[in-house]
Design an enzyme around this catalytic site. Structure first.
Site, PDB file in Angstrom:
ATOM      1  N   GLY A   8       0.813  -1.206   0.000  1.00 29.34           N
ATOM      2  CA  GLY A   8       0.000   0.000   0.000  1.00 29.34           C
ATOM      3  C   GLY A   8       0.844   1.252   0.000  1.00 29.34           C
ATOM      4  N   ALA A   9       0.515   2.195  -0.895  1.00 28.81           N
ATOM      5  CA  ALA A   9       1.259   3.446  -0.995  1.00 28.81           C
ATOM      6  C   ALA A   9       0.411   4.617  -0.530  1.00 28.81           C
ATOM      7  CB  ALA A   9       1.747   3.670  -2.426  1.00 28.81           C
ATOM      8  N   GLY A  10      -0.335   4.380   0.556  1.00 28.06           N
ATOM      9  CA  GLY A  10      -1.044   5.476   1.198  1.00 28.06           C
ATOM     10  C   GLY A  10      -0.102   6.209   2.140  1.00 28.06           C
ATOM     11  N   ALA A  12       0.706   5.652   5.297  1.00 26.50           N
ATOM     12  CA  ALA A  12       1.583   4.784   6.086  1.00 26.50           C
ATOM     13  C   ALA A  12       2.634   4.114   5.220  1.00 26.50           C
ATOM     14  CB  ALA A  12       0.753   3.742   6.829  1.00 26.50           C
ATOM     15  N   GLU A 164     -16.968  17.210   5.921  1.00 23.11           N
ATOM     16  CA  GLU A 164     -16.121  17.902   4.942  1.00 23.11           C
ATOM     17  C   GLU A 164     -16.742  17.868   3.552  1.00 23.11           C
ATOM     18  OE1 GLU A 164     -11.695  18.327   6.470  1.00 23.11           O
ATOM     19  OE2 GLU A 164     -12.013  16.399   5.448  1.00 23.11           O
ATOM     20  N   ASP A 290      -5.108   2.007   8.359  1.00 17.82           N
ATOM     21  CA  ASP A 290      -6.511   1.612   8.507  1.00 17.82           C
ATOM     22  C   ASP A 290      -6.716   0.132   8.792  1.00 17.82           C
ATOM     23  OD1 ASP A 290      -8.087   4.168   7.728  1.00 17.82           O
ATOM     24  OD2 ASP A 290      -6.585   3.985   6.149  1.00 17.82           O
ATOM     25  N   ALA A 307      -4.655  10.077   9.054  1.00  9.61           N
ATOM     26  CA  ALA A 307      -3.383  10.204   8.349  1.00  9.61           C
ATOM     27  C   ALA A 307      -2.264  10.503   9.332  1.00  9.61           C
ATOM     28  CB  ALA A 307      -3.481  11.307   7.301  1.00  9.61           C
ATOM     29  N   GLN A 308      -2.558  11.307  10.326  1.00 12.02           N
ATOM     30  CA  GLN A 308      -1.560  11.712  11.319  1.00 12.02           C
ATOM     31  C   GLN A 308      -1.011  10.507  12.075  1.00 12.02           C
ATOM     32  OE1 GLN A 308      -1.474  14.423  15.394  1.00 12.02           O
ATOM     33  NE2 GLN A 308      -3.094  14.769  13.913  1.00 12.02           N
ATOM     34  N   LYS A 370      -5.502  24.165   6.913  1.00 11.10           N
ATOM     35  CA  LYS A 370      -5.726  22.914   6.180  1.00 11.10           C
ATOM     36  C   LYS A 370      -4.713  22.777   5.048  1.00 11.10           C
ATOM     37  CE  LYS A 370      -8.407  19.255   5.328  1.00 11.10           C
ATOM     38  NZ  LYS A 370      -8.719  18.206   6.308  1.00 11.10           N
TER      39      LYS A 370
END
Length: 391
Positions: A8-10, A12, A164, A290, A307-308, A370
């Site tokens: 996965g290249a998200g 993390a 959002e 996730d 994401a943090q 943001k």
């Protein structure tokens, strides 16, 4: 040579390979992803609403990672944990010594009848574009159909993504009304949420400001109402029906289905990990983002997947793999949130920040915050070049 497979290249996965290279591990590093690009998943709602284009939130993986990282563009089908191989759709199985599983999220319907078949969700670029295309096509169709439901949009769920998205829609839909010469007084943007409180992770005054801002823009929010069914063009609750020809599902997410398919002990495709982020009984496997469930050592509650925290997990995992290769003890994962920033369209938002003091912000200034958060994320995953190209 030792092989470290990163899936996965998200947030993390990209951070993990960057930190592994920084740690100068004596190993072959292989990054597997089903697309040749990384996308900022925290900005997918902007693609769905049409306020940004895919090129604004993506960058090429191969341009961003070190030459020391092998990049394989393929789909992970499952993980053969006993033989320590990743089964891929198009390529030969990838054998590994260490595994960093960062496969990301999928939409969660919680088993509500008709939700999957009769609503649109987004968890990647393609599905976000599909939401936009459907919404714009349906709004434009009113000119010939004269069906008021073509002008109705229902967002199911008022979690972070839902709120959002509502902010983006409140800004974007009036523009589309002018573009297609639609009667603005007939356009309705409605949100249905089971929880009694909106944006529960924020202080009451900020969550109230967000709700008041959205309602001032014409958004109808119905909270404390459980969705029981979704039919074609209808969101059903215990005592009310909401009719719309665009129904968008944002009630929650679960981890990648690969988790279940690979035989992990899981809940909603998330696995409770050890304090060093490895999998119980499999110390060479690390789950981040996730697909992981990380208990807070103090409260015992699971951290939310953001994401943090994904980036923080990746740092610890890279350090732990380097430590194990060098015969040192691994680190325990600890996390302190820097805060929460929630956009309400391109020019407003609410935020609580824990940096250089404690800050509670609302209004136009949050849009700048943001932007800084998004730029920082790109910089932590890639390089200055990608950050500048995303602006």
């Amino acid at each position: 040579m030792t092989t470290i497979a990163v899936l996965g290249a998200g947030y993390a996965g990209m951070r993990a390979v960057k930190r592994l290279v920084h740690e100068k591990v004596d190993a072959r590093i292989v990054l597997v992803n089903n697309n040749p690009y990384h996308y900022e998943s925290t900005q997918l709602h902007e693609i769905a609403a049409g306020t940004k284009e895919p090129s604004d939130i993506t960058f090429d993986i191969r341009d961003a990672v070190s030459d020391k990282v092998e990049v394989v563009i393929d789909t992970v089908e499952r993980i053969d944990r006993e033989s320590k191989q990743v089964v891929l759709k198009e390529s030969q199985p990838l054998a590994y010594d260490y595994l960093v599983n960062a496969l990301g999220f999928e939409s969660e319907t919680f088993g509500i009848p008709g939700a999957e078949e009769n609503s649109l969700s987004f968890s990647n670029i393609d599905s976000a574009l599909a939401v936009r295309e459907h919404m714009e096509k349906t709004l434009a169709n009113y000119a010939t159909s004269h069906d008021e439901n073509d002008l109705h949009i229902v967002v199911c769920g008022a979690g972070f993504t839902g709120i959002e998205l509502l902010g983006e829609l409140a800004w974007r839909v009036p523009q589309l009304a002018k573009q297609y010469s639609l009667p603005e007084d007939l356009i309705r943007i409605t949100c249905v949420e089971a929880s009694p409180k909106i944006l529960a992770m924020l202080p009451d005054n900020l969550s109230k400001w967000a709700v008041d801002y959205l309602t001032s823009k014409g958004v109808e929010i119905h909270n404390g109402i459980m969705i029981t069914e979704v039919r074609p063009g209808v969101v059903v609750t215990a005592d009310q029906e909401f009719h719309a020809n665009t129904i968008i599902w944002t009630t929650g997410v679960r981890g990648s289905h690969v988790i279940c398919d690979s035989g992990y002990e899981q809940k909603r495709n998330r696995v409770i990990v050890e304090d060093d982020l490895s999998v119980k009984g499999h110390p060479d496997e690390y789950l981040v983002g996730d697909v992981s469930a990380v208990p807070d050592a103090q409260s015992g509650r699971l951290y939310p997947t953001t994401a943090q925290i994904s980036i923080a997990q990746a740092d610890v995992v890279a350090a732990n793999i380097a430590a194990r290769l060098a015969g040192r003890e691994p680190h325990k994962f600890t996390f302190k949130s820097l805060g929460t920033v929630c956009s309400l369209g391109p020019h407003a938002g609410v935020a609580e920040l824990n940096m250089m003091g404690h800050w509670k912000l609302k209004g136009h200034k949050v849009s700048m915050v943001k932007r800084l958060v998004n730029d920082r994320s790109v910089l932590e995953l890639a390089h200055v070049k990608e950050m500048l190209e995303s602006n």
